[in-house]
Design a protein around this motif. Structure first.
Motif, PDB file in Angstrom:
ATOM      1  N   LYS A   1      45.103  39.236  49.764  1.00 56.57           N
ATOM      2  CA  LYS A   1      45.162  40.290  48.749  1.00 56.57           C
ATOM      3  C   LYS A   1      46.327  40.066  47.789  1.00 56.57           C
ATOM      4  CE  LYS A   1      44.533  45.218  48.455  1.00 56.57           C
ATOM      5  NZ  LYS A   1      44.289  46.413  49.267  1.00 56.57           N
TER       6      LYS A   1
ATOM      7  N   ARG B   1      45.754  36.915  45.592  1.00 57.96           N
ATOM      8  CA  ARG B   1      44.669  37.192  44.633  1.00 57.96           C
ATOM      9  C   ARG B   1      45.212  38.045  43.490  1.00 57.96           C
ATOM     10  NH1 ARG B   1      41.760  41.536  43.767  1.00 57.96           N
ATOM     11  NH2 ARG B   1      42.206  42.538  45.771  1.00 57.96           N
ATOM     12  N   LYS B   2      45.962  39.090  43.833  1.00 57.34           N
ATOM     13  CA  LYS B   2      46.524  39.964  42.796  1.00 57.34           C
ATOM     14  C   LYS B   2      47.562  39.232  41.957  1.00 57.34           C
ATOM     15  CE  LYS B   2      45.602  44.460  44.744  1.00 57.34           C
ATOM     16  NZ  LYS B   2      46.165  45.776  45.069  1.00 57.34           N
TER      17      LYS B   2
ATOM     18  N   SER C   1      40.202  39.783  40.281  1.00 56.96           N
ATOM     19  CA  SER C   1      39.471  40.819  41.016  1.00 56.96           C
ATOM     20  C   SER C   1      38.726  40.132  42.160  1.00 56.96           C
ATOM     21  CB  SER C   1      38.474  41.519  40.091  1.00 56.96           C
ATOM     22  OG  SER C   1      37.440  40.618  39.722  1.00 56.96           O
TER      23      SER C   1
ATOM     24  N   LYS D   1      35.605  40.205  42.542  1.00 59.63           N
ATOM     25  CA  LYS D   1      34.435  39.588  41.912  1.00 59.63           C
ATOM     26  C   LYS D   1      34.797  38.236  41.297  1.00 59.63           C
ATOM     27  CE  LYS D   1      30.819  40.344  38.500  1.00 59.63           C
ATOM     28  NZ  LYS D   1      30.229  41.260  37.540  1.00 59.63           N
ATOM     29  N   GLU D   2      35.941  38.168  40.624  1.00 58.35           N
ATOM     30  CA  GLU D   2      36.357  36.903  40.017  1.00 58.35           C
ATOM     31  C   GLU D   2      36.633  35.842  41.079  1.00 58.35           C
ATOM     32  OE1 GLU D   2      38.512  38.494  35.940  1.00 58.35           O
ATOM     33  OE2 GLU D   2      39.554  38.752  37.857  1.00 58.35           O
TER      34      GLU D   2
ATOM     35  N   SER E   1      36.505  41.624  50.615  1.00 62.88           N
ATOM     36  CA  SER E   1      37.142  42.925  50.825  1.00 62.88           C
ATOM     37  C   SER E   1      37.379  43.185  52.313  1.00 62.88           C
ATOM     38  CB  SER E   1      36.277  44.036  50.228  1.00 62.88           C
ATOM     39  OG  SER E   1      36.833  45.298  50.504  1.00 62.88           O
TER      40      SER E   1
END
Length: 119
Positions: free
Chosen positions: A9, A12-13, A18, A20-21, A36
């Motif tokens: 997480k 990724r952030k 996102s 999805k990306e 998720s």
């Protein structure tokens, strides 16, 4: 949240992606809902899926599975700002010599300032 999930997480952030990306970067081989579930500790990825995720994030697989208790940057994975810096440094070996020197001079100066203000 699992160690892998929290690291996923945060990185990724830090990359501004996102779910999805990220899924799209993996050509949809891992669904948004499964990503998720990993991030929220409801599922664990197989090693093959972890390799796909790491490749999509341009991060070594070891980042996700190393023992954070023995890592001097153990809290770094929970700090999105720090992860952003780590991502910026991924291609350090390809930087020109002037840029490398500039960064190292800055770090040395920052250490001198920090050391002198803690006296």
């Amino acid at each position: 949240m699992s160690m892998i999930g929290s690291k996923l997480k945060n990185i990724r952030k830090a990359n501004g992606l996102s779910l999805k990306e990220l899924s799209n970067r993996i050509d949809g081989k891992i669904s948004i809902s499964f990503l998720s579930d990993i991030e929220n500790g409801r599922s664990n990825p197989s090693f093959e899926n972890l390799k796909l995720i790491a490749a999509a994030l341009e991060t070594p697989v070891s980042f996700f599975i190393e023992d954070s208790e023995n890592n001097i940057f153990s809290n770094a994975a929970n700090d999105a700002d720090f992860m952003h810096v780590i991502n910026l440094l991924q291609d350090f070996k390809d930087w020109n010599i002037e840029d490398k020197k500039e960064l190292l001079y800055y770090l040395k100066a920052k250490k001198v300032i920090r050391d002198n203000t803690n006296i």
